[in-house]
Design a protein around this motif. Structure first.
Motif, PDB file in Angstrom:
ATOM      1  N   TRP A 170       0.813  -1.209   0.000  1.00 44.74           N
ATOM      2  CA  TRP A 170       0.000   0.000   0.000  1.00 44.74           C
ATOM      3  C   TRP A 170       0.846   1.258   0.000  1.00 44.74           C
ATOM      4  N   LYS A 171       2.002   1.225   0.649  1.00 45.42           N
ATOM      5  CA  LYS A 171       2.888   2.396   0.603  1.00 45.42           C
ATOM      6  C   LYS A 171       3.374   2.638  -0.817  1.00 45.42           C
ATOM      7  N   TRP A 172       3.816   1.576  -1.502  1.00 41.66           N
ATOM      8  CA  TRP A 172       4.301   1.727  -2.880  1.00 41.66           C
ATOM      9  C   TRP A 172       3.165   2.061  -3.827  1.00 41.66           C
ATOM     10  N   TRP A 173       1.981   1.511  -3.584  1.00 37.82           N
ATOM     11  CA  TRP A 173       0.829   1.838  -4.416  1.00 37.82           C
ATOM     12  C   TRP A 173       0.540   3.331  -4.335  1.00 37.82           C
ATOM     13  N   ALA A 174       0.542   3.902  -3.133  1.00 34.95           N
ATOM     14  CA  ALA A 174       0.263   5.322  -2.953  1.00 34.95           C
ATOM     15  C   ALA A 174       1.316   6.183  -3.643  1.00 34.95           C
ATOM     16  N   VAL A 175       2.582   5.805  -3.499  1.00 35.33           N
ATOM     17  CA  VAL A 175       3.665   6.571  -4.138  1.00 35.33           C
ATOM     18  C   VAL A 175       3.524   6.520  -5.654  1.00 35.33           C
TER      19      VAL A 175
END
Length: 94
Positions: free
Chosen positions: A20-25
């Motif tokens: 989810w962190k990489w998805w948001a970025v």
């Protein structure tokens, strides 16, 4: 403790946290980079200009000339943004 309570209280999965962190970025950067490029080179290529073109929206157009698509699109955006504000901002609806 019931099985449902144990699942609810379980620690988050590290793989999903990273996902989810990489998805948001990636989602943010895949929007902001082309949007800024369009703003500085030709504003007709921005997301807003393309949505307005899709809706056949004209600046200064009176509300009574809007179609059902206009109202549906605005309604969907309002529901989405209200949910995001309540969910992420205040932690409700989880």
């Amino acid at each position: 403790m019931s099985r449902l309570a144990a699942l609810r209280d379980a620690a988050p999965n590290h793989a999903f946290t990273v996902y989810w962190k990489w998805w948001a970025v990636l989602a943010f950067s895949s929007f902001i980079v082309p949007e800024l490029w369009a703003l500085f080179t030709n504003w007709q290529n921005t997301l807003s200009a393309n949505v307005w073109r899709m809706e056949d929206f004209l600046p200064g157009q009176p509300v009574w000339r809007w179609t059902a698509v206009h109202f549906l699109f605005i309604g969907m955006l309002l529901v989405l943004f209200m949910w995001l504000i309540g969910h992420f901002g205040w932690g409700i609806w989880r």
